[in-house]
Design an enzyme around this catalytic site. Structure first.
Site, PDB file in Angstrom:
ATOM      1  N   LYS A 129      33.510 -68.197  30.685  1.00  0.00           N
ATOM      2  CA  LYS A 129      32.483 -68.991  29.973  1.00  0.00           C
ATOM      3  C   LYS A 129      32.627 -70.300  30.834  1.00  0.00           C
ATOM      4  O   LYS A 129      31.314 -70.886  30.336  1.00  0.00           O
ATOM      5  CB  LYS A 129      33.395 -69.433  28.348  1.00  0.00           C
ATOM      6  N   ARG A 177      36.797 -71.530  17.955  1.00  0.00           N
ATOM      7  CA  ARG A 177      37.536 -71.115  18.091  1.00  0.00           C
ATOM      8  C   ARG A 177      37.831 -70.549  16.636  1.00  0.00           C
ATOM      9  O   ARG A 177      39.772 -70.212  17.118  1.00  0.00           O
ATOM     10  CB  ARG A 177      38.271 -71.932  19.249  1.00  0.00           C
ATOM     11  N   ARG A 197      42.676 -69.417  39.346  1.00  0.00           N
ATOM     12  CA  ARG A 197      42.021 -70.391  39.625  1.00  0.00           C
ATOM     13  C   ARG A 197      42.241 -72.074  40.179  1.00  0.00           C
ATOM     14  O   ARG A 197      43.855 -72.431  39.992  1.00  0.00           O
ATOM     15  CB  ARG A 197      41.223 -70.633  37.532  1.00  0.00           C
ATOM     16  N   ARG A 237      46.114 -75.384  36.502  1.00  0.00           N
ATOM     17  CA  ARG A 237      45.704 -75.793  35.438  1.00  0.00           C
ATOM     18  C   ARG A 237      47.796 -75.277  34.999  1.00  0.00           C
ATOM     19  O   ARG A 237      48.041 -74.850  35.481  1.00  0.00           O
ATOM     20  CB  ARG A 237      45.265 -75.409  34.710  1.00  0.00           C
ATOM     21  N   ARG A 244      48.153 -67.525  25.263  1.00  0.00           N
ATOM     22  CA  ARG A 244      46.195 -67.705  25.233  1.00  0.00           C
ATOM     23  C   ARG A 244      46.197 -66.854  24.909  1.00  0.00           C
ATOM     24  O   ARG A 244      44.913 -66.629  24.010  1.00  0.00           O
ATOM     25  CB  ARG A 244      45.697 -68.576  26.531  1.00  0.00           C
TER      26      ARG A 244
HETATM   27  P1  AP5 Z   1      36.377 -69.817  33.971  1.00  0.00           P
HETATM   28  O1  AP5 Z   1      34.880 -69.808  33.970  1.00  0.00           O
HETATM   29  O2  AP5 Z   1      36.824 -71.185  33.975  1.00  0.00           O
HETATM   30  O3  AP5 Z   1      37.280 -69.069  32.423  1.00  0.00           O
HETATM   31  P2  AP5 Z   1      37.367 -69.659  31.563  1.00  0.00           P
HETATM   32  O4  AP5 Z   1      36.612 -68.629  30.475  1.00  0.00           O
HETATM   33  O5  AP5 Z   1      35.722 -70.752  30.952  1.00  0.00           O
HETATM   34  O6  AP5 Z   1      38.069 -70.135  31.102  1.00  0.00           O
HETATM   35  P3  AP5 Z   1      39.055 -71.196  30.390  1.00  0.00           P
HETATM   36  O7  AP5 Z   1      40.932 -70.887  30.763  1.00  0.00           O
HETATM   37  O8  AP5 Z   1      38.658 -72.444  30.523  1.00  0.00           O
HETATM   38  O9  AP5 Z   1      39.029 -70.729  28.524  1.00  0.00           O
HETATM   39  P4  AP5 Z   1      40.063 -71.049  27.990  1.00  0.00           P
HETATM   40  O10 AP5 Z   1      39.327 -71.046  26.546  1.00  0.00           O
HETATM   41  O11 AP5 Z   1      41.473 -70.689  28.066  1.00  0.00           O
HETATM   42  O12 AP5 Z   1      40.375 -73.068  27.958  1.00  0.00           O
HETATM   43  P5  AP5 Z   1      39.739 -74.232  27.577  1.00  0.00           P
HETATM   44  O13 AP5 Z   1      39.215 -75.084  28.461  1.00  0.00           O
HETATM   45  O14 AP5 Z   1      38.467 -73.778  26.621  1.00  0.00           O
HETATM   46  O15 AP5 Z   1      36.310 -68.612  34.801  1.00  0.00           O
HETATM   47  C1  AP5 Z   1      38.392 -68.294  35.560  1.00  0.00           C
HETATM   48  C2  AP5 Z   1      38.478 -68.531  37.015  1.00  0.00           C
HETATM   49  O16 AP5 Z   1      37.573 -67.013  37.415  1.00  0.00           O
HETATM   50  C3  AP5 Z   1      37.542 -69.537  37.643  1.00  0.00           C
HETATM   51  O17 AP5 Z   1      38.410 -69.485  38.480  1.00  0.00           O
HETATM   52  C4  AP5 Z   1      36.123 -68.353  37.951  1.00  0.00           C
HETATM   53  O18 AP5 Z   1      36.561 -69.256  39.536  1.00  0.00           O
HETATM   54  C5  AP5 Z   1      36.488 -67.352  38.633  1.00  0.00           C
HETATM   55  N1  AP5 Z   1      35.486 -66.798  38.098  1.00  0.00           N
HETATM   56  C6  AP5 Z   1      34.841 -66.840  36.938  1.00  0.00           C
HETATM   57  N2  AP5 Z   1      33.707 -65.556  36.503  1.00  0.00           N
HETATM   58  C7  AP5 Z   1      33.541 -64.537  37.709  1.00  0.00           C
HETATM   59  C8  AP5 Z   1      33.180 -63.777  38.117  1.00  0.00           C
HETATM   60  N3  AP5 Z   1      32.091 -63.337  37.380  1.00  0.00           N
HETATM   61  N4  AP5 Z   1      33.977 -63.303  38.617  1.00  0.00           N
HETATM   62  C9  AP5 Z   1      34.778 -63.187  39.356  1.00  0.00           C
HETATM   63  N5  AP5 Z   1      35.298 -64.352  39.657  1.00  0.00           N
HETATM   64  C10 AP5 Z   1      34.875 -64.936  38.694  1.00  0.00           C
HETATM   65  O19 AP5 Z   1      41.294 -74.472  26.686  1.00  0.00           O
HETATM   66  C11 AP5 Z   1      42.344 -75.464  26.593  1.00  0.00           C
HETATM   67  C12 AP5 Z   1      42.969 -75.702  25.781  1.00  0.00           C
HETATM   68  O20 AP5 Z   1      42.940 -76.877  25.494  1.00  0.00           O
HETATM   69  C13 AP5 Z   1      43.667 -74.325  24.701  1.00  0.00           C
HETATM   70  O21 AP5 Z   1      44.443 -73.401  25.271  1.00  0.00           O
HETATM   71  C14 AP5 Z   1      43.646 -75.636  23.129  1.00  0.00           C
HETATM   72  O22 AP5 Z   1      44.800 -75.988  23.405  1.00  0.00           O
HETATM   73  C15 AP5 Z   1      42.576 -76.233  23.713  1.00  0.00           C
HETATM   74  N6  AP5 Z   1      41.041 -76.545  23.232  1.00  0.00           N
HETATM   75  C16 AP5 Z   1      40.087 -76.461  23.718  1.00  0.00           C
HETATM   76  N7  AP5 Z   1      39.629 -76.086  22.878  1.00  0.00           N
HETATM   77  C17 AP5 Z   1      40.045 -76.504  21.314  1.00  0.00           C
HETATM   78  C18 AP5 Z   1      39.696 -75.832  20.620  1.00  0.00           C
HETATM   79  N8  AP5 Z   1      37.884 -75.324  19.827  1.00  0.00           N
HETATM   80  N9  AP5 Z   1      40.169 -75.321  19.357  1.00  0.00           N
HETATM   81  C19 AP5 Z   1      41.098 -75.846  20.043  1.00  0.00           C
HETATM   82  N10 AP5 Z   1      42.303 -75.887  20.876  1.00  0.00           N
HETATM   83  C20 AP5 Z   1      41.219 -75.886  21.688  1.00  0.00           C
END
Ligand code: AP5
Length: 220
Positions: A15, A90, A130, A162, A173
């Site tokens: 994402k 979410r 990552r 991270r 997660r």
């Molecule tokens: P990446 O693009 O980083 O993936 P992502 O989907 O953004 O994954 P996240 O782990 O950031 O999502 P998340 O939803 O768990 O975390 P968030 O920060 O929102 O890609 C992943 C890896 O794969 C990278 O290394 C990339 O280079 C590689 N890659 C990407 N595409 C690829 C491809 N096509 N081919 C090969 N490699 C590829 O949330 C973290 C925490 O914050 C949550 O757990 C929660 O505690 C809190 N939080 C955030 N938002 C909320 C909310 N709305 N409500 C409540 N708590 C929240």
């Protein structure tokens, strides 16, 4: 015309990677709630301290805190022409609150929801490899390596892993996603703004598929 986009998909589907690219293409801001929480954590704000416990445990930060943070961000002037939300909404409560925010601030609704899908095994591989920089630029040690080891290509800062990308937290997660976020697929499908995207393809191919789906959904 203003465009509001919501990225859906499990942790690690890509994402953040794709939202950053789409934001550049459409010239609208990329709003990642995870990045906003991490920034607050880095600056040791009250919000950051509140969020840390939940993030480290792989749980969601409570809705009231998250909704307030997004409300304040989306009402800033740079969002008047649209925004790309990554990691929000979410939960059902967040989705309803977001509808209300868009209605009140811009008299509009969500235009497009790319829902990226990837097998569980690949997700774990992506999250464990990552690395990111303090400014939120994302790399992968195998699939998207930085030119210089451990240094961000874009801003030259040191890359780090991270806290929540440890194996036990990844499992939690993924479980939270299935229980609390996956039901939003139905919520947006009913409005005909959601398109499934195969996230297992390489990064450029996924971007092309998202752009094609965006054109399809927004053609009037
Ligand atoms: P990446 O693009 O980083 O993936 P992502 O989907 O953004 O994954 P996240 O782990 O950031 O999502 P998340 O939803 O768990 O975390 P968030 O920060 O929102 O890609 C992943 C890896 O794969 C990278 O290394 C990339 O280079 C590689 N890659 C990407 N595409 C690829 C491809 N096509 N081919 C090969 N490699 C590829 O949330 C973290 C925490 O914050 C949550 O757990 C929660 O505690 C809190 N939080 C955030 N938002 C909320 C909310 N709305 N409500 C409540 N708590 C929240």
């Amino acid at each position: 015309m203003a465009t509001y986009i919501v990225f859906l998909g499990a942790p690690g589907v890509g994402k953040g990677t794709q939202a950053e690219r789409l934001a550049e293409e459409l010239k609208i801001p990329h709003i990642s709630t995870g990045d906003l929480f991490r920034e607050n954590l880095k600056n040791q704000t009250e919000l950051g301290k509140k969020a840390q416990y939940y993030m480290d445990a792989g749980q969601l930060v409570p809705d009231d805190v998250t909704i307030e943070m997004v409300k304040s961000r989306i009402s800033r002037p740079d969002c008047v022409n649209g925004a790309i939300l990554d990691g929000f909404p979410r939960t059902s409560a967040q989705a309803e609150a977001f509808d209300q925010m868009l209605k009140e601030a811009y008299q509009t609704e969500v235009d497009f929801v790319p829902c990226i899908q990837v097998d569980r095994e690949l997700l774990i591989d992506r999250l464990s490899g990552r690395r990111m920089c303090p400014n939120g630029h994302v790399f992968h040690m195998v699939y998207h390596p930085p030119k210089e080891d451990d240094i961000c290509d874009i801003c030259g800062q040191k890359l780090y892993q991270r806290e929540d990308d440890k194996a036990e937290t990844i499992e939690k997660r993924l479980e939270v996603y299935e229980n609390q976020t996956a039901p939003l697929i139905d919520y947006y499908q009913k409005r005909n703004v959601l398109r499934f995207i195969d996230g297992a393809k390489d990064i450029d191919a996924v971007t092309m598929d998202i752009l094609a789906a965006f054109k399809d959904v927004t053609k009037k």
